[in-house]
Design an enzyme around this catalytic site. Sequence first.
Site, short mmCIF file in Angstrom:
data_model
loop_
_atom_site.label_atom_id
_atom_site.label_comp_id
_atom_site.label_asym_id
_atom_site.label_seq_id
_atom_site.Cartn_x
_atom_site.Cartn_y
_atom_site.Cartn_z
N ASN A 275 2.74 8.99 8.88
CA ASN A 275 2.67 9.44 7.49
C ASN A 275 1.32 9.20 6.84
O ASN A 275 0.95 9.88 5.91
CB ASN A 275 3.77 8.76 6.66
CG ASN A 275 3.73 7.26 6.81
OD1 ASN A 275 3.74 6.74 7.92
ND2 ASN A 275 3.69 6.56 5.68
N CYS B 222 3.98 4.95 -0.24
CA CYS B 222 4.84 3.78 -0.19
C CYS B 222 4.06 2.49 -0.31
O CYS B 222 4.52 1.51 -0.86
CB CYS B 222 5.64 3.75 1.10
SG CYS B 222 6.66 5.18 1.28
#
Lengths: 377, 400
Positions: A148, A319
């Site tokens: 990611n 995140c």
Amino acid sequence: MYFDHSATTKPDERVLRTFVDASESYFANPASLHAEGKRTEKLLERARTQILGTIGLGLTEGIFTSGGTESNNLAILGYVYANQHKGRHLLTTSIEHPSVLNVFRELEKQHFTVDYLTVDEEGRISLDELQAKLQKDTILVSIMHVNNEIGTIQLIEECAKIIHTSSRAMFHSDCVQSFGKLPLTDCTDGPDLVSLSAHKIYGIKNSGFLAFRKNIRLQPIVFGGGQEHKLRSGTVSVPHAAALAKAARLLVEEVDMQQFQQWRNDLVEFFSEIDECKVLAPNASAPHILSVAFAHITGEIAINFLQQQGLIVSTSSACSSKNSDVSHVIEAIHVPREFEKGVIRISLGKDQTIEEIEQLKVAVRQLVELIRKGVGK
Amino acid sequence: MNWNTILIRYGELSLKGKNKSKFIRKLKANIKAALSDLGTVTMRAERDRMFIYTEKPEELDRAIEILPSIFGIQSFSPIVICEPTLEDIKDTSLKVLGKTETAGKTFKVDVKRADKRFPLNTGELQQELGGHVLRVFPELVVQMKKPEILLYVEIQREAAYISSHTYKGAGGMPVGSNGHSLLLLSGGIDSPVAGYMMMKRGVSFDAIHFASPPFTSDLAKEKVEDIVRQLTKFGAVIRLHVIPFTELQQTIVKQVPSNLSMTTTRRMMMKVAEQVRKDTNSLGLITGDSLGQVASQTLESLTAINEVTNTPILRPLIAMDKLEIIEIAQKIGTYDISIRPYDDCCTVFTPPSNKTKPQIEKVAYYESFQEFDDMVVEVASQRVTTIPSKQTEEEFEDLL
């Protein structure tokens, strides 16, 4: 101009339509015995079959979850707890998403042994190391398909072959970033468990899916009324399920990844000519993700500057963006010290235009001018 | 190279004498029906085997998925057809093996030389081909007994057939080659399995289902339709007759003491089925009885139930354990449908206790106060007949 599609995508209008229509017409509890319940259940099962079909890989079972994090948690904890009598050794990589890494950290506290595969500077694991680290009592290997933060693609099919021929372990893959964007269906050998998330594919947040091979034994991590084959209790949200199925179908049918690849190649070339920039994983990365590191400035400064020009990009991962430290992925690929704090991630989406790409370049040029003048130093 | 042909070997069929061509015709028709979705499929049936030709490779893959469930097929292989010359056979063999995973696998060449004019004899050709293959695929290990890859080469006058994989067929006899019957289908686990077992012996059937609206729901009926659809996959069209049974059941409850009402209910079901059997030119009645499983399935009960008919009642599960039956139900895909939780006509009027040893005289005595036979004829004539065909799932197309 939005360049943060790996963090989340804007839901497709047709997906929202499905969500609203299904909420209006299929609101009954799919576990109810009456005809309305049965209709809703039928829709749920159709959605499940459709999603499994788009994944392929011979996976015939699937559970609707609240998203990628829950799918990863259920896959790992669910499999490990149900099969711990077979062994207590686990294998993963050092660049997994926190929803995988932190589960393994937790398992280490419970006296499971976990090996973390290292990666090269492009973020790829070594197949030889994978082979070497597999043990007799390895029961689960978890390797993400696309990273990611830097977009590195792992050679999932090769990994599957190694894992399946030289161990008894099951293979879980976090495919949240790759699903619908890189072909999986054609693999002759593939992961046994696959995690997906809806909001990365123009679907609705808080919705995900865990697909797995028949005859895999999992233990639930949520307990209650025994919905979803006793693996995930709680009334299933059929509108979310239908919307996810729709999003998956639209993605597979409509999105042209060739286009992304061209833009990405173009941007790689653009950034490579700038001395103050370093493209991370230029060759091994997925077509829709490009991570670039700036020297002398922090990612935050770059993001703020670009935002003022109307461009939304992110630091390496949404995140972990609140943490000021260097991310574990950036550490794992050994980015040179002067670059490691200046990482930004540009991730492309299906409604992107060539004009936006050009504007991005203009803004980056301005930023580089400023760096040369001494901003941030 | 074209992988566009499948060679089918017959099962028990090849033992048949005079009726063989009838059996083959039946098998051909069943295969054709099962593959009807595949666009253009052409077939050629010979005395000892059949060939299926498809136009696209994906049609061939689909056919490979469908064929294992059709009765009357012993085994089948996707084959490549080439010229019956040594050169061509060698080349094609390599291409065929190139399509399979060969690393570390055991291997053997099997040659059938139907055309004896071929210059090499069987042994020579086996050696020649084996050597040729091993030069190109050195990782193969030769093994005569149970090899993982069997390169099969058959030489005919006009062509050679080459294959590397043989799939197991379902065996049995083509559905419809052994007469037509009527299956009593409750929606439970057993009766679909009974139907399946009879299909394996070549019996085709209509199905009859007793419904008790408004106490039983449309969902119970839908469940039976889904079971019929699932059974259709084994190569037959199945008609479903749904009998409105409520009134007759209510009469039984009123007329017959509760510990015998189950026996009478079963007898009436047999009588209704008997009527439908005659109307549908069926020869027998198929039930899912398994000895001793429930009160209606003791030898005494079965005797009392049998008494109302002279038709052969086929009970293929009579000596099977419940677990064996469940295993088959799971294998044939009816189990998950059968365990859907809807009440059927038998659970709607469950008496508190049943006689496991009903006396026929007593049962007949209580039944004699009511003109049941008229009701039976009436009910049978009110049946609703459908053909639950292959499922069309267009319902959610807009949504999904």
